[in-house]
Write a protein that holds these residues in place. Structure first.
Motif, PDB file in Angstrom:
ATOM      1  N   PHE A  71      42.443  34.439  40.062  1.00  0.00           N
ATOM      2  CA  PHE A  71      42.306  33.010  40.285  1.00  0.00           C
ATOM      3  C   PHE A  71      40.898  32.501  40.014  1.00  0.00           C
ATOM      4  O   PHE A  71      40.625  31.326  40.176  1.00  0.00           O
ATOM      5  CB  PHE A  71      42.721  32.636  41.716  1.00  0.00           C
ATOM      6  CG  PHE A  71      44.150  33.000  42.024  1.00  0.00           C
ATOM      7  CD1 PHE A  71      45.188  32.536  41.243  1.00  0.00           C
ATOM      8  CD2 PHE A  71      44.452  33.822  43.092  1.00  0.00           C
ATOM      9  CE1 PHE A  71      46.504  32.869  41.509  1.00  0.00           C
ATOM     10  CE2 PHE A  71      45.759  34.157  43.385  1.00  0.00           C
ATOM     11  CZ  PHE A  71      46.794  33.673  42.588  1.00  0.00           C
ATOM     12  N   ARG A  72      39.991  33.386  39.623  1.00  0.00           N
ATOM     13  CA  ARG A  72      38.606  32.990  39.371  1.00  0.00           C
ATOM     14  C   ARG A  72      38.426  32.646  37.900  1.00  0.00           C
ATOM     15  O   ARG A  72      39.018  33.279  37.028  1.00  0.00           O
ATOM     16  CB  ARG A  72      37.634  34.130  39.744  1.00  0.00           C
ATOM     17  CG  ARG A  72      37.807  34.657  41.151  1.00  0.00           C
ATOM     18  CD  ARG A  72      37.410  33.622  42.204  1.00  0.00           C
ATOM     19  NE  ARG A  72      37.573  34.175  43.532  1.00  0.00           N
ATOM     20  CZ  ARG A  72      38.517  33.783  44.379  1.00  0.00           C
ATOM     21  NH1 ARG A  72      39.369  32.847  44.046  1.00  0.00           N
ATOM     22  NH2 ARG A  72      38.604  34.317  45.571  1.00  0.00           N
ATOM     23  N   SER A  73      37.570  31.689  37.640  1.00  0.00           N
ATOM     24  CA  SER A  73      37.270  31.342  36.252  1.00  0.00           C
ATOM     25  C   SER A  73      36.346  32.406  35.659  1.00  0.00           C
ATOM     26  O   SER A  73      35.738  33.196  36.385  1.00  0.00           O
ATOM     27  CB  SER A  73      36.576  29.980  36.191  1.00  0.00           C
ATOM     28  OG  SER A  73      35.272  30.070  36.741  1.00  0.00           O
ATOM     29  N   GLY A  74      36.215  32.396  34.346  1.00  0.00           N
ATOM     30  CA  GLY A  74      35.302  33.323  33.694  1.00  0.00           C
ATOM     31  C   GLY A  74      33.880  33.144  34.199  1.00  0.00           C
ATOM     32  O   GLY A  74      33.155  34.118  34.410  1.00  0.00           O
ATOM     33  N   THR A  75      33.490  31.898  34.434  1.00  0.00           N
ATOM     34  CA  THR A  75      32.143  31.620  34.946  1.00  0.00           C
ATOM     35  C   THR A  75      31.967  32.220  36.334  1.00  0.00           C
ATOM     36  O   THR A  75      30.939  32.837  36.621  1.00  0.00           O
ATOM     37  CB  THR A  75      31.884  30.099  34.985  1.00  0.00           C
ATOM     38  OG1 THR A  75      32.010  29.587  33.660  1.00  0.00           O
ATOM     39  CG2 THR A  75      30.528  29.775  35.544  1.00  0.00           C
ATOM     40  N   GLU A  76      32.980  32.067  37.216  1.00  0.00           N
ATOM     41  CA  GLU A  76      32.890  32.638  38.568  1.00  0.00           C
ATOM     42  C   GLU A  76      32.779  34.159  38.514  1.00  0.00           C
ATOM     43  O   GLU A  76      31.984  34.756  39.237  1.00  0.00           O
ATOM     44  CB  GLU A  76      34.109  32.245  39.404  1.00  0.00           C
ATOM     45  CG  GLU A  76      34.122  30.793  39.826  1.00  0.00           C
ATOM     46  CD  GLU A  76      35.409  30.413  40.526  1.00  0.00           C
ATOM     47  OE1 GLU A  76      35.328  29.847  41.630  1.00  0.00           O
ATOM     48  OE2 GLU A  76      36.499  30.690  39.980  1.00  0.00           O
ATOM     49  N   ARG A  77      33.573  34.786  37.636  1.00  0.00           N
ATOM     50  CA  ARG A  77      33.511  36.244  37.516  1.00  0.00           C
ATOM     51  C   ARG A  77      32.139  36.679  37.004  1.00  0.00           C
ATOM     52  O   ARG A  77      31.554  37.645  37.495  1.00  0.00           O
ATOM     53  CB  ARG A  77      34.630  36.753  36.614  1.00  0.00           C
ATOM     54  CG  ARG A  77      35.997  36.706  37.288  1.00  0.00           C
ATOM     55  CD  ARG A  77      37.055  37.443  36.494  1.00  0.00           C
ATOM     56  NE  ARG A  77      37.310  36.867  35.188  1.00  0.00           N
ATOM     57  CZ  ARG A  77      38.205  35.921  34.931  1.00  0.00           C
ATOM     58  NH1 ARG A  77      38.947  35.443  35.918  1.00  0.00           N
ATOM     59  NH2 ARG A  77      38.372  35.464  33.722  1.00  0.00           N
ATOM     60  N   ASP A  78      31.598  35.958  36.014  1.00  0.00           N
ATOM     61  CA  ASP A  78      30.277  36.294  35.479  1.00  0.00           C
ATOM     62  C   ASP A  78      29.201  36.153  36.547  1.00  0.00           C
ATOM     63  O   ASP A  78      28.326  37.012  36.678  1.00  0.00           O
ATOM     64  CB  ASP A  78      29.926  35.400  34.283  1.00  0.00           C
ATOM     65  CG  ASP A  78      30.769  35.697  33.055  1.00  0.00           C
ATOM     66  OD1 ASP A  78      31.447  36.746  33.016  1.00  0.00           O
ATOM     67  OD2 ASP A  78      30.759  34.860  32.127  1.00  0.00           O
TER      68      ASP A  78
END
Length: 133
Positions: A71-78
């Motif tokens: 459920f996390r965006s790529g930005t959140e994961r980064d």
């Protein structure tokens, strides 16, 4: 055994945050959490989700929540990976390395994670510039 180790490493306080990727029988050991702490249910590598016990949560004053990375965006994961990497670099977190493997031994590294192992299996990967010419 895992709960006792967590308590020893935290001088009896318990962990502030537990990130449980295993679930199953390991979950009960993962609840060596201090008052006001959090247990994050992230995965079920054991094949079964951890089963929170409402009475244990209440009497030990911690919270349990889910943290599914899907459920996390790529930005959140980064950003999360950057923050965790910074913690490792500055020594804020120091996960124990229990075994080190070369890249050709990845299957053995994966197998070593079975059976309640504590710590991390580290796989080293040589850069092309590190390879003999």
């Amino acid at each position: 055994m895992l709960a006792q180790t967590v308590l020893e490493l935290s001088s009896g306080h318990g962990a502030d945050v537990i990130y449980d990727t295993v679930g199953g029988k390991t979950y009960a050991q993962a609840t060596a959490v201090g008052r006001g702490g959090r247990v994050l249910l992230v995965g079920f590598a054991s094949g079964k989700w951890g089963q929170p016990d409402a009475q244990h949560i209440l009497f030990n004053d911690y919270s349990v929540g889910g943290a599914l990375a899907l459920f996390r965006s790529g930005t959140e994961r980064d950003l999360t990976q950057e923050a965790l990497s910074a913690f490792l670099r500055d020594g804020s977190i120091t996960p124990p390395d229990t075994e080190t493997y070369g890249f050709d031994d990845v299957p053995a590294a994966n197998t070593s994670r079975n059976g309640g192992t504590v710590g991390q299996a580290v796989v080293t990967v040589a850069r092309e510039t590190d390879s003999p010419a």
